[in-house]
Enzyme design. Structure first.
Site, PDB file in Angstrom:
ATOM      1  N   SER A 183      -5.260 -17.723  23.694  1.00 24.11           N
ATOM      2  CA  SER A 183      -5.456 -19.046  24.273  1.00 24.11           C
ATOM      3  C   SER A 183      -5.512 -20.089  23.158  1.00 24.11           C
ATOM      4  O   SER A 183      -4.549 -20.255  22.427  1.00 24.11           O
ATOM      5  CB  SER A 183      -6.720 -19.037  25.126  1.00 24.11           C
ATOM      6  OG  SER A 183      -6.771 -20.165  25.970  1.00 24.11           O
ATOM      7  N   ASP A 321      -3.079 -16.600  30.468  1.00 23.81           N
ATOM      8  CA  ASP A 321      -4.088 -16.702  29.414  1.00 23.81           C
ATOM      9  C   ASP A 321      -4.516 -15.343  28.857  1.00 23.81           C
ATOM     10  O   ASP A 321      -5.095 -14.521  29.560  1.00 23.81           O
ATOM     11  CB  ASP A 321      -5.308 -17.436  29.986  1.00 23.81           C
ATOM     12  CG  ASP A 321      -6.279 -17.876  28.903  1.00 23.81           C
ATOM     13  OD1 ASP A 321      -6.326 -17.231  27.848  1.00 23.81           O
ATOM     14  OD2 ASP A 321      -6.990 -18.869  29.128  1.00 23.81           O
TER      15      ASP A 321
END
Length: 495
Positions: A183, A321
């Protein structure tokens, strides 16, 4: 002139340490603190319950004797007996908790002596230790000793903490060559992996993501991704371009790794890098790793074919993610690169809460036990609810959400050396990229630097030997290639 009591002086030094603006200033204050608190005497003493000083001292004297006599055969034999970062317990983290700067002088001297011994063995006359024997030794040593890696967690707008950590490591030439990011961490990982050492100088100190990507209302409103993903993608393209993992490695020599999680329920997370996905573009991996499920659309990875044309990678497979499934891919890094020592830069709120400690040492054991009990109970509760919801046909979305929550709770957020954002800096608006001014960004950046400074000597001691081994091995391999080329030219003059 009235002298301040020692306790008052120490308190003043501790306040000054917390307010230090540079590492040089921090080190000077730390030395003063160690002098006043007795830390220097503790470092000079060989006695400790945390490591076997006698064993280290015996090996030190034996190795030093070999070097004094120029006895390379015996030195090679001594080194072959084993060198590792936790020999006789000298890697114990508690050995860095007593003094503000560094650890036992015996450990420092021993690690530095091993480094000099490795260099002496490299420079030993070929008639005594042949290059082939040297290469064999350094290959074994590299495999057995292992190396360090830096893993940067997800944490959205708190990304500037990672910037500070990286700059602190760069300043002291301690940035590992193996890195991972999820991320927000994937953004920093991509930048480190595509920029040379010269290009990185001062890069993060002045780095500001103009526009802050999106505001909190856009984050909740733009589920289609038109606003969020568009601003994010333009930003990523601006600093990564279409470089692949293989191209990045050839440019910088760094092994960067980016975690991506599957959008589909029954697929597994992946770690993208120059070995597992050499032709994949870094930008597509970063976009996927920074696409929170439900808040931004999943991403189709892209790769370059043999003609350099961009094509879908694993067509039909979508990714999201990476921090939700494998924020710190420590086991995978260990398997791929022989990493056995992990430095973690932590800004993930889940990881910060999991790693939270109290200041009062006498309460630590009870607090840690209660914390482990809480997280274990929470994880088991989510697992039980998930089993129930999976049997209800109308609760598919709930089961999906619970599955994501369970993955977050089921991860480990701890490395060997942990550099964590202080809980006082954990603000929701900063997490959502909302900063009132560049001064606020600078505060998070400096927090990353300041959190790194007390760890730098521990990182230095843990990585010095492996860096020396790798440098020696690289020189031997280059020399071998040159010799092979010279022999080929001699046997084939036309070349």
């Amino acid at each position: 002139m009235l002298k301040l009591p020692t306790n008052r002086k120490l308190a003043n030094l501790e306040s000054a340490l917390a307010a230090a603006r540079t590492y040089a200033e921090w080190c000077d204050l730390a030395r003063q603190h160690d002098e006043l608190s007795g830390g220097n005497q503790w470092k000079a003493s060989v006695d400790s319950q945390y490591f076997d000083a006698n064993q280290i001292l015996a090996r030190y004297r034996r190795m030093q004797d070999c070097m004094n006599k120029g006895d390379y055969e015996e030195l090679l034999f001594t080194l072959n007996e084993g060198i590792h970062g936790n020999m006789a317990g000298m890697g114990n983290a508690l050995l860095y908790s007593r003094a503000r700067l560094g650890t036992k002088q015996l450990i420092v001297d021993f690690v530095e002596l091993i480094s000099r011994a490795l260099r002496a063995l490299l420079d030993a006359p070929d008639a005594v230790i042949s290059n082939e024997r040297k290469r064999n030794f350094f290959r074994r040593a590299s495999h057995c000793f292992g190396r360090s890696a830096l893993s940067m967690s997800g944490g959205a707008g708190l990304i500037y903490f990672h910037h500070g950590v990286v700059d602190a490591l760069l300043q002291e030439n301690l940035l590992p060559s193996v890195l991972s990011g999820s991320s927000a961490g994937s953004w920093v990982c991509a930048q480190i992996g595509t920029l040379s050492d010269e290009e990185l100088k001062g890069y993060f100190a002045a780095k500001r993501y103009e526009g802050r990507f999106f505001n909190a209302w856009e984050l909740l409103r733009a589920r289609s991704g038109d606003t969020v993903a568009g601003a994010r993608d333009d930003m990523i393209d601006s600093f990564v371009g279409s470089m692949t993992f293989e191209e990045a490695y050839e440019h910088t020599g760094r092994h960067i790794n980016i975690s991506v999680a599957p959008h589909e329920k029954h697929q597994k997370s992946r770690l993208m890098n120059a070995m597992t996905a050499p032709n994949v573009t870094i930008r597509s991996a970063v976009k996927a790793s920074s696409s929170p499920s439900g808040l931004a659309p999943p991403v189709q990875l892209e790769a370059k074919d043999s003609q350099g044309r961009l094509k879908p990678y694993l067509p039909g497979r979508l990714w999201v993610d990476g921090s939700t499934a494998d924020d710190l891919p420590l086991k995978r890094l260990a398997r791929l690169y022989g990493v056995n020592h992990f430095v973690v830069s932590m800004i993930n709120p889940a990881g910060l809460l999991y790693n939270l400690e109290l200041n009062h040492k006498n309460q630590e054991s009870l607090f840690r036990s209660l914390k482990r009990l809480y997280f274990t109970a929470l994880k088991e509760s989510v697992s039980n609810i998930r089993r129930w919801s999976s049997e209800q046909s109308l609760l598919g979305q709930l089961d999906f959400a619970l599955g994501g929550l369970y993955q977050v709770l089921d991860q480990s957020y701890v490395g060997d050396i942990n550099i964590s954002l202080h809980i006082k800096h954990l603000r929701l608006r900063n997490l959502l990229y909302q900063y009132n001014s560049d001064d606020e960004i600078q505060q998070i950046y400096h927090a990353g630097q300041a959190a790194s400074w007390p760890k730098l000597e521990q990182i230095r001691m843990a990585s010095l030997i492996s860096k020396e081994i790798d440098a020696c091995l690289e020189k031997l391999e280059v020399d071998a290639i040159k010799q092979d080329g010279a022999a080929l030219a001699f046997n084939h003059p036309i070349l």
